[in-house]
Design an enzyme around this catalytic site. Structure first.
Site, PDB file in Angstrom:
ATOM      1  N   GLY A 123      43.113  30.209  49.660  1.00 38.38           N
ATOM      2  CA  GLY A 123      44.072  29.238  50.173  1.00 38.38           C
ATOM      3  C   GLY A 123      44.060  27.936  49.393  1.00 38.38           C
ATOM      4  N   GLY A 153      33.077  24.504  51.589  1.00 43.02           N
ATOM      5  CA  GLY A 153      31.676  24.701  51.257  1.00 43.02           C
ATOM      6  C   GLY A 153      31.225  24.190  49.909  1.00 43.02           C
ATOM      7  N   GLY A 205      20.333  21.674  43.433  1.00 42.81           N
ATOM      8  CA  GLY A 205      21.222  21.329  44.537  1.00 42.81           C
ATOM      9  C   GLY A 205      22.549  22.058  44.465  1.00 42.81           C
ATOM     10  N   ALA A 219      23.283  24.848  57.425  1.00 48.06           N
ATOM     11  CA  ALA A 219      24.226  25.670  58.183  1.00 48.06           C
ATOM     12  C   ALA A 219      24.396  25.154  59.601  1.00 48.06           C
ATOM     13  CB  ALA A 219      23.748  27.119  58.205  1.00 48.06           C
ATOM     14  N   HIS A 230      -1.539  27.843  76.009  1.00 54.08           N
ATOM     15  CA  HIS A 230      -2.706  28.044  75.143  1.00 54.08           C
ATOM     16  C   HIS A 230      -3.019  29.534  75.066  1.00 54.08           C
ATOM     17  CE1 HIS A 230      -6.698  27.400  73.406  1.00 54.08           C
ATOM     18  NE2 HIS A 230      -7.154  28.275  74.293  1.00 54.08           N
TER      19      HIS A 230
END
Length: 462
Positions: free
Chosen positions: A118, A143, A266, A314, A439
């Site tokens: 798109g 994204g 990154g 996310a 515990h």
């Protein structure tokens, strides 16, 4: 461009990753007529090339380590090696199951799903597959992709990205990983468990540099113990092919050689050529700029996920997508406190945190107003059983709330749920200390840390 004028959706979403599909599901649930446009597969990076597959690799690596180390638990087992085809079959099976479930969810909510590439064609429309899809509102959720450095070309052969690493048909004998953030240390951890010789190169002075410095130092100590090498504080200069691998040169002239170079510096936003700027959407370095309600400067357009300059996680995408859907449906919405988002790095050992670092707290409140406490997992029974080392560090405003929880140790990601409640509900140490923790659990360590911070330590020295 063909235009079906009879259908105007309440919400047209460009991108079916975490932020996009969360907005679609929530919007449809609230009665909005939603169109979701995705060029690849619904689920996006997280499901197909990110969170899920990397964690599957890390779990396979954990199984390998347990097989190697079984004798210390009195179990006789042998480790015969890694069947990488079998690892990929397991990984892909996990992805396929989740993908099928997500497809079913989208269909069950009556979301109009359109597969195709798109492009934003007006403030209220997206063009895809020769058609113009009209909406009263458009959500951009396209994204991110792995990025590189100037002059460093990712070729998918010896110089690879995380996308390539996830489908590599072998375990490399040796690997250089450029970048010591989340992606870099997770692959370093998995590949080391698989038997590779790994070196991480990070230009800043610590691994996972956005975490509290204490967490970084604990991870570095653990990596040294595991035999994962790293070079800190010097930036990359160049990479070149050798006869049988890659050579990396740093700015100080130091050189490293390995079979492959994984570039893990990154991820950058996917926005070029999609019509955003032509429609007047304000941008910066490829990111779409938004306000605290995820609104762009164009009234009919919002944006979420890795496309906007917020945390690239996310679960942040999920939250931002839900916020947009609820805002458009007329519900009262509250801006996201990004400091209150849990963050987990799933290497071995795990690094988990929520809130702000000690250094940031001192900047905000003043050094004399900040109290920090470290609780060593050596005092936690379940951690001893699991043979994991690490710490829980609490950062508190003096006589006030806990503003940071920083944890290092195996399975610490599973403890971050309570940690986010502590931060987001502005809990006082004494309030957490009076809660009874089961515990023996690792969760108990959070309770013990707060007991100590409240001035009544149990399994810890005064």
């Amino acid at each position: 461009m063909a235009n079906d004028a009879s259908t105007v959706f309440d919400l047209v979403i460009l991108g079916g990753g975490s932020g996009g599909y969360a907005a679609a599901l929530r919007g449809a649930q609230l009665g909005l007529d939603v169109a979701l446009i995705e060029k690849d597969k619904v689920g996006g990076t997280c499901l197909h090339r990110g969170c899920i597959p990397t964690k599957a690799l890390l779990h396979a690596g954990e199984i390998a380590d347990q097989a190697r180390e079984s004798a210390q638990f009195g179990v006789k087992a042998t480790f015969e090696g890694i069947d990488i085809a079998g690892v990929h079959k397991y990984k892909d099976g996990v992805i396929a199951g989740l993908y099928k479930g997500l497809q079913g969810l989208v269909a069950s909510r009556k979301v109009t799903y359109i597969e195709g590439e798109g492009r934003l064609s007006s403030p209220t429309s997206v063009d895809v597959n020769g058609q113009r899809i009209q909406g009263r509102h458009v959500l951009l959720a396209t994204g991110s992709v792995p990025k590189s450095l100037p002059g460093l070309e990712i070729d998918g052969n010896r110089i690879i990205s995380s996308d390539h690493a996830l489908v590599l048909d072998r375990v490399p004998k040796s690997a250089i990983i450029l970048g010591g953030g989340v992606i870099g240390v997770e692959f370093a951890s998995a590949w080391k468990s698989f038997g590779a010789d790994v070196t991480v190169i990070e230009g800043l002075k610590h691994l996972v540099p956005v975490e509290d410095e204490n967490s970084s130092k604990l991870l570095e100590r653990a990596f040294r113990k595991r035999g994962i090498k790293f070079n800190l504080g010097t930036f990359f200069s160049k990479a070149e092919y050798t006869a049988d691998g890659v050579k990396v040169t740093l700015a100080d002239g130091k050189e490293f050689e390995a079979e492959v170079l994984l570039v893990a510096v990154g991820r950058g936003p996917v926005s070029a050529g999609l019509g955003y700027e032509e429609q007047g959407v304000a941008m910066d370095r490829g990111y779409v700029l938004v306000d605290e309600y995820m609104r762009t400067n164009v009234p009919t357009i919002s944006a979420v996920g890795d496309l906007v300059p917020t945390l690239q996680l996310a679960h942040v995408g999920f939250a931002e997508g839900i916020l947009v859907a609820e805002r458009l449906a007329g519900l009262k919405t509250v801006p996201i406190d990004y400091d209150g988002v849990p963050r987990v790095t799933y290497c071995h050992p795990e690094v988990a945190s929520v809130g702000i670092t000690e250094a940031k707290a001192k900047e905000i409140y003043g050094a004399d107003k900040v109290v920090a406490l470290k609780y060593n997992l050596a005092g936690n029974g379940k951690s001893k059983i699991l043979n994991t080392a690490g710490e829980i560090k609490l950062v508190q405003v003096k006589d006030g709330a806990v503003v940071g929880v920083h944890m290092v140790g195996d399975r610490m990601g599973e403890q971050v749920g309570e940690a986010q409640l502590i931060y987001n509900w502005e809990a006082l140490p004494a309030e957490v200390a009076q809660l009874i923790h089961a515990h023996p659990t690792q969760n108990e360590a959070l309770g013990e840390a707060h007991l100590a911070l409240a001035g009544k330590p149990l399994h810890a020295h005064d």
